[in-house]
Scaffold this active site. Structure first.
Site, PDB file in Angstrom:
ATOM      1  CG  ASN A   1      -1.707   1.318   1.342  1.00 58.52           C
ATOM      2  OD1 ASN A   1      -1.358   2.196   2.121  1.00 58.52           O
ATOM      3  ND2 ASN A   1      -2.757   1.447   0.556  1.00 58.52           N
TER       4      ASN A   1
ATOM      5  CD  GLU B   1      -2.546   2.305  -2.984  1.00 56.73           C
ATOM      6  OE1 GLU B   1      -3.584   2.348  -2.308  1.00 56.73           O
ATOM      7  OE2 GLU B   1      -1.623   1.473  -2.777  1.00 56.73           O
TER       8      GLU B   1
ATOM      9  CG  ASP C   1      -6.827  18.869   7.132  1.00 60.51           C
ATOM     10  OD1 ASP C   1      -6.667  18.704   5.905  1.00 60.51           O
ATOM     11  OD2 ASP C   1      -6.818  17.941   7.945  1.00 60.51           O
TER      12      ASP C   1
END
Length: 423
Positions: free
Chosen positions: A134, A197, A245
């Protein structure tokens, strides 16, 4: 990354003046939100900083060898047709040694930040049960010269760590910093937990992506500028945050897992990739890969969907615009419901006809202004689960979601035909 810099042909904004990694560097990045910026002279490190590799859709399209309006389709194609990796090399061209984060120009971006943050680091790990690799991007706060507190949301890496901790084991990882935009984008895609990925990235690269094999952990990673090797420690948590964020507001402080680093590999003439929190690069990398997810969900409901965009004004996370070729009345409302279900963080969605360019905010506003009748075309959903990043959400995480059907009625479509597009 170097191949992309050659390909982009864009003159970077190169800052030769000495700047500090604490606040000064980030201030320059904020002043140049769309530029490719290289900071050559950092007070705290000999390694230059590069930022803005992925801060426009045009740069991302160039990395994917497509046009801007084809980005979503290109990502969908790669997700559905991953290409196995066939080439793995060694760490030739790197200098290797004990991990020491003080050598890297890790930025502290805002005054209330919990500490310096690695913002463009991709964590590579293997499923403890299956061995599937991953790759996912995570923010990592420096808490020591060889330790990081890492924000891990409940997705694939979180599941891997749970499995390792159930066995009483640490989770081996590698962290890659500074790779080409297409590979970086692949690490943000939403694919099944048993998929890789890097195989999505390999499709972006037409099957020519070569990985390098780490020394101290069982991992292959892209030939990034900087590679770190270590472990996520079993059962260890530290306070992580505050961190700014997507919405340009501070996320909450949490107890998060801790990474212990052991080895570090740095390319000759390396550059450290820094993503400015709440900047366009941050928003596009996090939000753009959700567009294929929405696209596929909408396509199952209305097959004539044309494009999906998470808009920059909505932080590439909270607002979407969807264009369709309308076939029957009610298509717009069905699209609204499908989009809201596909991306639970979505707060407002606007559905438009195919003559509206969803990449142009003025076009979307035009559709709302000329084709929306408020009492018929606006769908309001109170008490829905929203995004933890939405400062307007209630303490229990709920919010009110709104869908706007800005498609023209089929029965009187001629009345809405745009003269500038038809004559």
């Amino acid at each position: 990354m170097r191949n992309f810099l050659d390909k982009i042909g864009e003159e970077a904004l190169v800052v030769e003046d000495e700047v500090s990694t604490s606040f000064e560097a980030a201030s320059i990045l904020r002043e140049h939100p769309r530029d490719l910026v290289i900071l050559k002279n950092l007070k705290e490190s000999d390694i230059p900083v590069i930022s803005g590799l992925c801060n426009t859709r045009e740069k991302i399209a160039l990395s994917l060898n497509c046009r801007v309006h084809e980005i979503t389709h290109r990502i969908v194609e790669a997700m559905e047709n991953p290409t196995p990796i066939s080439s793995v090399g060694g760490l030739d061209g790197y200098r290797s040694g004990r991990a020491d984060l003080s050598e890297l120009p890790i930025l502290r971006h805002y005054r209330r930040d919990g500490g310096p943050y690695i913002t463009a680091g991709v964590i590579f790990a293997r499923d403890p049960d299956t061995g599937v690799r991953n790759a996912s991007i995570h923010r990592m706060m420096v808490i020591g010269d060889d330790r990081l507190a890492v924000r891990i949301v409940p997705r694939h890496l979180y599941t891997y760590l749970q499995k390792a901790e159930e066995r009483g084991e640490d989770l081996e990882i590698a962290i890659a910093i500074g790779m080409d935009p297409a590979t970086l984008l692949a690490t943000t895609t939403s694919i099944p937990i048993d998929a890789d990925e890097m195989e999505v990235a390999n499709t972006f690269h037409e099957g020519e992506l070569e990985l390098v094999r780490c020394e101290g952990v069982d991992m292959e990673v892209p030939p990034a500028e900087i590679i770190l090797e270590g472990r996520i420690l079993c059962g260890v948590r530290e306070r992580e945050g505050p961190f700014v964020d997507l919405t340009d507001t501070y996320d909450v402080v949490r107890d998060e897992p801790v990474i212990s680093l052991e080895r570090m590999h740095i390319r000759k003439d390396a550059m450290y990739h820094a993503i400015l929190p709440a900047g366009f690069e941050h928003r596009l990398l996090q939000g753009l890969p959700q567009e294929p997810r929405i696209y596929r969900a909408v396509k199952n409901t209305v097959p004539t969907v044309r494009n999906v965009v998470l808009t920059e004004g909505g932080c590439c996370w909270l607002h979407a615009a969807v264009s369709i070729k309308k076939q029957t009345e009610g298509d717009g409302k069905n699209v609204i419901m499908a989009a809201l279900a596909a991306h639970p963080s979505l707060k407002h969605v606007v559905v438009v006809d195919e003559d509206i360019d969803v990449l142009d905010p003025e076009e979307i506003e035009y559709a709302i202004a000329t084709r929306v009748k408020g009492d018929d075309d606006i769908l309001i959903v109170p008490g829905a689960r929203g995004s933890s990043l939405d400062p307007a959400a209630l303490p229990d995480g709920t919010t009110t979601k709104v869908g706007v059907d800005a498609t023209a009625p089929l029965a009187s479509a001629e009345k809405f035909q745009r003269v500038s597009r038809s004559e």
